[in-house]
Design a protein around this motif. Structure first.
Motif, mmCIF file in Angstrom:
data_model
loop_
_atom_site.group_PDB
_atom_site.id
_atom_site.type_symbol
_atom_site.label_atom_id
_atom_site.label_comp_id
_atom_site.label_asym_id
_atom_site.label_seq_id
_atom_site.Cartn_x
_atom_site.Cartn_y
_atom_site.Cartn_z
ATOM 1 N N ASP A 1 -4.121 -10.619 -3.142
ATOM 2 C CA ASP A 1 -4.332 -11.908 -2.457
ATOM 3 C C ASP A 1 -3.459 -13.000 -3.068
ATOM 4 O O ASP A 1 -2.892 -13.834 -2.357
ATOM 5 N N ALA A 2 -3.387 -12.986 -4.388
ATOM 6 C CA ALA A 2 -2.571 -14.022 -5.064
ATOM 7 C C ALA A 2 -1.106 -13.891 -4.616
ATOM 8 O O ALA A 2 -0.448 -14.881 -4.301
ATOM 9 N N PHE A 3 -0.612 -12.648 -4.558
ATOM 10 C CA PHE A 3 0.793 -12.438 -4.169
ATOM 11 C C PHE A 3 1.011 -12.852 -2.720
ATOM 12 O O PHE A 3 1.956 -13.592 -2.404
ATOM 13 N N LEU A 4 0.124 -12.388 -1.844
ATOM 14 C CA LEU A 4 0.296 -12.727 -0.422
ATOM 15 C C LEU A 4 0.251 -14.240 -0.232
ATOM 16 O O LEU A 4 0.905 -14.793 0.650
ATOM 17 N N GLY A 5 -0.517 -14.905 -1.077
ATOM 18 C CA GLY A 5 -0.614 -16.369 -1.013
ATOM 19 C C GLY A 5 0.699 -17.046 -1.359
ATOM 20 O O GLY A 5 0.915 -18.216 -1.021
ATOM 21 N N LYS B 1 0.841 -1.211 0.000
ATOM 22 C CA LYS B 1 0.000 0.000 0.000
ATOM 23 C C LYS B 1 0.867 1.249 0.000
ATOM 24 O O LYS B 1 0.542 2.253 -0.625
ATOM 25 N N ASP B 2 1.975 1.182 0.726
ATOM 26 C CA ASP B 2 2.838 2.368 0.852
ATOM 27 C C ASP B 2 3.736 2.588 -0.369
ATOM 28 O O ASP B 2 4.142 3.712 -0.631
ATOM 29 N N HIS B 3 4.071 1.515 -1.077
ATOM 30 C CA HIS B 3 5.130 1.657 -2.082
ATOM 31 C C HIS B 3 4.753 1.217 -3.498
ATOM 32 O O HIS B 3 5.610 1.197 -4.378
ATOM 33 N N VAL B 4 3.493 0.816 -3.689
ATOM 34 C CA VAL B 4 3.068 0.435 -5.043
ATOM 35 C C VAL B 4 1.903 1.342 -5.426
ATOM 36 O O VAL B 4 1.050 1.663 -4.584
ATOM 37 N N LYS C 1 -5.178 -4.392 -7.079
ATOM 38 C CA LYS C 1 -6.497 -5.048 -7.111
ATOM 39 C C LYS C 1 -6.491 -6.196 -6.119
ATOM 40 O O LYS C 1 -5.493 -6.921 -6.009
ATOM 41 N N LYS C 2 -7.619 -6.338 -5.424
ATOM 42 C CA LYS C 2 -7.659 -7.318 -4.330
ATOM 43 C C LYS C 2 -7.223 -8.713 -4.800
ATOM 44 O O LYS C 2 -6.461 -9.396 -4.135
ATOM 45 N N ARG C 3 -7.713 -9.097 -5.974
ATOM 46 C CA ARG C 3 -7.407 -10.446 -6.471
ATOM 47 C C ARG C 3 -5.884 -10.625 -6.644
ATOM 48 O O ARG C 3 -5.323 -11.650 -6.273
ATOM 49 N N ASP C 4 -5.232 -9.602 -7.170
ATOM 50 C CA ASP C 4 -3.783 -9.694 -7.386
ATOM 51 C C ASP C 4 -3.023 -9.700 -6.060
ATOM 52 O O ASP C 4 -2.088 -10.477 -5.863
#
Ligand code: NAD
Length: 485
Positions: free
Chosen positions: A82-86, A68-71, A77-80
């Motif tokens: 979530d995929a990354f955090l996964g 949130k701070d640096h991108v 987008k939430k879907r993206d």
């Protein structure tokens, strides 16, 4: 036409210091953008390993905040996300204890590329390398990525290289200098070696001098006490500025391949002449109405550490003898700007004498910050009636306009370099002998300051550094380019 992104092979990347500032601001946001571009396989995994008392969910929350701070918000987008955090996992571990390493081994897969990013203080590098070997976490194909500073003089750099060499082959070691990951730096090589136009002119016969500037508008701020232990010579010149100098000055490598390029850079470092005391100027910024001086920021009233350096460098080889390279870097200057200016000689004779215009030589400006771009200073006729009046114009050589309409996905320096680690391409990373040679040249300059007990000169904040730095050029009949954006 959409620029094609070729996905890298599947990988497990362990980030030691995954909760730290660099990982949070640069490495993880960079990886997120590579995921968005489709370059990072969906199965790849990123494991944060640090002392922080997190579990995997707390680490994901920490990384989410970092995104949130640096991108750019539009990319989150939430879907993206979530995929990354996964794709993330976390292991709490103290590098100096035996606990956790076995668990780390169990988290890693056997059939993918393993990369270990040492995003921790350099004093921990050797220990991590030994543990990776001790717990058999790194195979012959594993890569390690180490950050700057790589030593603080020749002796410490040699010791660090030796510690890493005990555990890893040089072809597994990726020493990051993020300046080398910049698009424009690679474009410099494309311009030099992809066009027949410049190479015949790229020498002392046609180039008057080269100026390399890396100026910051900010002071050392809250990092003052830490910065005071290194200074501009160690923090900027020994690595970033010397790398830019090498890429500008090196002979054409036989191919664009890691060792061929690094061999040529090394030859340049070895050809640098010793720098005389009167060819280096160092400074410290003074206070303004609302901001403290360097001395105040460094919290060291006795500080003789420089946050500004300007120097004249001679390369003693056939191509460059007689063409100086002027380097300049400093804090709290007029603007934030990083550029290389290759200034060609003035035309030998003006046929336009009656215009009263002095014909200046062309200059090729390679700008790295705040935005990236390449321009050529040209002289043309001032358009319209009124006779043969001349004027200088910048010829924009960046591809922005030429490639307009193409969906270009330009990775930032860290993104590109991390993907190069996975691809096994060391071209844009510093080799151990290069780093040592750079210290070997820098050490006598620093030692001479220490021996003489010389003090940096105070300069006005928001300007272009000490007057002595201007004199460094003036006495050669040259002047620095303005530090403007
Ligand atoms: P930081 O202090 O913000 O983070 C350090 C990280 O290391 C944390 O995650 C911490 O938990 C971990 N750590 C410390 N000791 C540990 C131990 N014993 N065991 C396990 N984990 C431990 O540091 P940073 O600013 O992120 O810098 C990391 C490295 O990158 C340093 O070598 C620094 O010089 C280099 N670097 C940082 C920047 C930057 O912009 N922050 C820029 C260039 C280079």
């Amino acid at each position: 036409m959409v620029a094609k992104v070729i996905p890298v092979e599947d990988f497990d990347l362990v980030i030691f210091g995954g909760t730290g500032d660099l990982a949070t601001r640069k490495i993880l946001p960079g990886l997120y953008r590579r995921m968005l571009s489709g370059q990072m396989p969906k199965t790849s995994r990123i494991i944060g390993a640090a002392r922080s008392e997190y579990d995997a969910d707390a680490f994901r929350e920490h990384v989410h905040q970092g995104l949130k701070d640096h991108v750019d918000q539009s990319l989150l987008k939430k879907r993206d996300v979530d995929a990354f955090l996964g794709q993330l996992d976390y292991l709490q571990l103290d590098i100096f204890t035996d606990d956790g390493w076995k668990a780390l081994g169990e988290m890693l897969r056997g059939d993918v590329i393993r990369a270990f990013y040492f995003s921790v203080a350099p004093s921990l590098f050797g220990e991590i390398a030994r543990r990776l070997v001790q717990f058999k976490l790194a195979d012959q194909d594993a890569r390690i990525v180490v950050e700057k500073p790589f030593g603080r003089n020749l002796e410490t750099a040699k010791a660090l290289n030796a510690e890493l060499a005990e555990c890893f082959d040089e072809k597994q070691v990726y020493r990051i200098d993020h300046y080398l990951g910049k698009e424009t730096v690679q474009n410099l090589m494309a311009i030099r070696f992809g066009n027949a136009l410049f190479e015949p002119l790229w020498n002392a016969q046609h180039v008057d001098h080269v100026q390399i500037t890396a100026s910051e508008s900010l002071g050392v701020g809250g990092r003052g006490a830490y910065y005071d232990k290194s200074g501009a010579m160690r923090d900027m010149v020994q690595n970033h500025l010397m790398q830019l100098l090498c890429l500008t000055a090196m002979e054409p490598p036989s191919k664009f391949e890691a060792n061929a390029v690094r061999d040529e850079k090394l030859k340049i470092i070895k050809a640098l002449s010793p720098v005389a005391p009167n060819e280096v100027v160092r400074g410290q910024y003074s206070a303004t109405e609302d901001k403290g001086s360097y001395i105040q920021d460094s919290e060291n009233p006795e500080s003789d550490t420089e946050c500004f350096v300007a120097m004249k460098v001679e390369i003693a080889n056939w191509r460059w003898a007689g063409t100086p390279f002027y380097l300049r870097t400093g804090k709290r200057l007029r603007n934030r700007l990083t550029e290389i200016a290759v200034v060609f000689k003035d035309p030998p004779h003006s046929i336009f004498d009656d215009t009263g215009t002095h014909l200046r030589g062309n200059a090729l400006i390679i700008r790295l910050q705040p935005d990236e771009g390449i321009t050529m200073r040209m002289t043309i006729k001032d358009p319209g009636p009124g006779g043969m009046r001349l004027r200088e114009v910048p010829l924009d050589m960046t591809f922005a306009e030429a490639l307009e309409g193409e969906d270009i996905d330009l990775p930032d320096a860290y993104e590109r370099l991390i993907m190069d680690v996975i691809r096994g391409n060391q071209t844009l990373f510093m080799r151990g002998d290069e780093v040592e040679a750079a210290w070997n040249w820098i050490d006598p300059i620093i030692n001479q300051w220490v021996e003489k007990g010389s003090k940096p000169i105070q300069y006005d904040s928001g300007g272009s550094g000490p007057d002595d730095a201007l004199m460094l050029m003036h006495r050669d009949g040259r002047r620095w380019r303005e530090i403007k954006q």
